[in-house]
Design a protein around this motif. Structure first.
Motif, PDB file in Angstrom:
ATOM      1  N   GLU A 141      41.475  50.255  37.915  1.00  0.00           N
ATOM      2  CA  GLU A 141      40.567  50.009  36.796  1.00  0.00           C
ATOM      3  C   GLU A 141      41.028  48.786  35.993  1.00  0.00           C
ATOM      4  N   ARG A 142      42.324  48.661  35.823  1.00  0.00           N
ATOM      5  CA  ARG A 142      42.838  47.518  35.063  1.00  0.00           C
ATOM      6  C   ARG A 142      42.576  46.204  35.796  1.00  0.00           C
ATOM      7  N   ALA A 143      42.715  46.225  37.137  1.00  0.00           N
ATOM      8  CA  ALA A 143      42.450  45.010  37.930  1.00  0.00           C
ATOM      9  C   ALA A 143      40.963  44.643  37.851  1.00  0.00           C
ATOM     10  N   ALA A 147      36.937  40.752  35.780  1.00  0.00           N
ATOM     11  CA  ALA A 147      35.697  40.444  35.067  1.00  0.00           C
ATOM     12  C   ALA A 147      35.988  39.485  33.914  1.00  0.00           C
ATOM     13  N   GLU A 148      37.097  39.747  33.213  1.00  0.00           N
ATOM     14  CA  GLU A 148      37.480  38.915  32.071  1.00  0.00           C
ATOM     15  C   GLU A 148      37.790  37.479  32.532  1.00  0.00           C
ATOM     16  N   LEU A 149      38.534  37.357  33.635  1.00  0.00           N
ATOM     17  CA  LEU A 149      38.894  36.025  34.156  1.00  0.00           C
ATOM     18  C   LEU A 149      37.656  35.265  34.610  1.00  0.00           C
ATOM     19  N   MET A 150      36.726  36.000  35.243  1.00  0.00           N
ATOM     20  CA  MET A 150      35.505  35.363  35.735  1.00  0.00           C
ATOM     21  C   MET A 150      34.720  34.777  34.559  1.00  0.00           C
ATOM     22  N   GLN A 151      34.668  35.572  33.490  1.00  0.00           N
ATOM     23  CA  GLN A 151      33.961  35.130  32.278  1.00  0.00           C
ATOM     24  C   GLN A 151      34.562  33.848  31.718  1.00  0.00           C
ATOM     25  N   ARG A 152      35.889  33.734  31.871  1.00  0.00           N
ATOM     26  CA  ARG A 152      36.577  32.548  31.357  1.00  0.00           C
ATOM     27  C   ARG A 152      36.538  31.394  32.342  1.00  0.00           C
ATOM     28  N   GLU A 163      39.965  33.877  40.390  1.00  0.00           N
ATOM     29  CA  GLU A 163      40.920  34.730  41.094  1.00  0.00           C
ATOM     30  C   GLU A 163      40.154  35.861  41.802  1.00  0.00           C
ATOM     31  N   THR A 164      40.649  36.282  42.982  1.00  0.00           N
ATOM     32  CA  THR A 164      39.997  37.404  43.669  1.00  0.00           C
ATOM     33  C   THR A 164      40.544  38.718  43.113  1.00  0.00           C
ATOM     34  N   VAL A 203      44.357  39.564  41.566  1.00  0.00           N
ATOM     35  CA  VAL A 203      44.553  40.138  40.230  1.00  0.00           C
ATOM     36  C   VAL A 203      45.297  41.467  40.338  1.00  0.00           C
ATOM     37  N   TYR A 204      44.905  42.274  41.329  1.00  0.00           N
ATOM     38  CA  TYR A 204      45.550  43.574  41.545  1.00  0.00           C
ATOM     39  C   TYR A 204      47.051  43.371  41.785  1.00  0.00           C
TER      40      TYR A 204
END
Ligand code: DC
Length: 225
Positions: free
Chosen positions: A153-155, A160-165, A169-170, A174-175
């Motif tokens: 869930e954290r990954a 989603a947060e990184l994509m928004q920025r 990263e895949t 991130v995981y």
């Protein structure tokens, strides 16, 4: 100690601490302090200076000499300034994320950051978010919470947060980064990531941000009657 309580919010990467802590601070009109941003800023400076991530002496020197300032903008977001330069966006880059655990495990770096953070909390009325706030930085905080959630869930959230920025990263990358950081953060000898004995542990897996904020605000309100 000032009249207002201090609230410590700790937990692993991606548990939603920042979003939750920011909203809790807003609801209670407390000051929000993101201590991870401070370790990230020192890491960015070290990367710019091309310091080896195992060079404890020079990493400590960087932490001790860097001019670090956190300022809250009109939208309630924390802006981070490094030697007068706005590095708010840069400190979230994958390069900083990949190295920050190495920098934050250095005792001299932690000593300096902890000292600055204690000063920030000295007047009370802060919601301070990090890994060791309840255990080391503000051991006398009136309210302590430890937020956690499954690595999956954290990954997902971080992705989603990184994509928004605008970072690409895949999920797998991130995981892996989160699992690796959990490992380093919880095994380091100085101030390892763990709940304070008097912290309330909240497993946020499957909870909405609103629900987590609700639990914390209810506890704080209940305390002050
Ligand atoms: O919350 P964050 O992902 O921005 O934190 C970045 C890193 O800083 C994280 O890997 C652990 C470290 N950190 C720490 O050791 N102690 C804190 N109080 C806050 C962050």
């Amino acid at each position: 100690m000032g009249g207002l309580a201090n609230i410590a919010i700790d937990g692993p990467a991606g548990a939603g601490k920042s979003t939750v802590a920011k909203l809790v601070a807003e609801r209670l009109s407390y000051i929000y302090i993101d201590t991870g941003a401070m370790y990230r800023a020192v890491t960015l400076q070290a990367l710019m200076d091309k310091i080896d991530m195992n060079d404890a002496i020079n990493l400590t020197r960087t932490a001790e000499t860097v001019d670090l300032a956190l300022r809250v903008d009109g939208g309630g977001n924390t802006c981070v300034f490094l030697n007068g330069m706005d590095v708010t966006s840069q400190i979230r880059s994958p390069q900083v994320s990949n190295n920050v655990s190495l920098v934050s495990r250095i005792p001299g770096v932690r000593r300096k950051m902890t000292q600055l953070q204690k000063e920030m909390g000295a007047g009370g009325g802060v919601v301070m978010e990090g890994r060791d706030i309840g255990t080391q930085v503000l051991p006398d905080a009136e309210m302590k919470f430890f937020l956690t959630a499954s690595v999956e869930e954290r990954a997902r959230r971080r992705c989603a947060e990184l994509m928004q920025r605008g970072f690409t990263e895949t999920y797998a990358e991130v995981y892996e980064d989160i699992a690796r950081r959990d490992d380093i953060d919880s095994k380091r000898t100085v101030a390892p990531l763990k709940p304070a004995v008097d912290a309330e542990v909240i497993d946020c897996t499957g909870m909405t941000v609103e629900q987590v904020v609700g639990v914390i605000v209810a506890r704080v309100s209940g305390r002050s009657g």
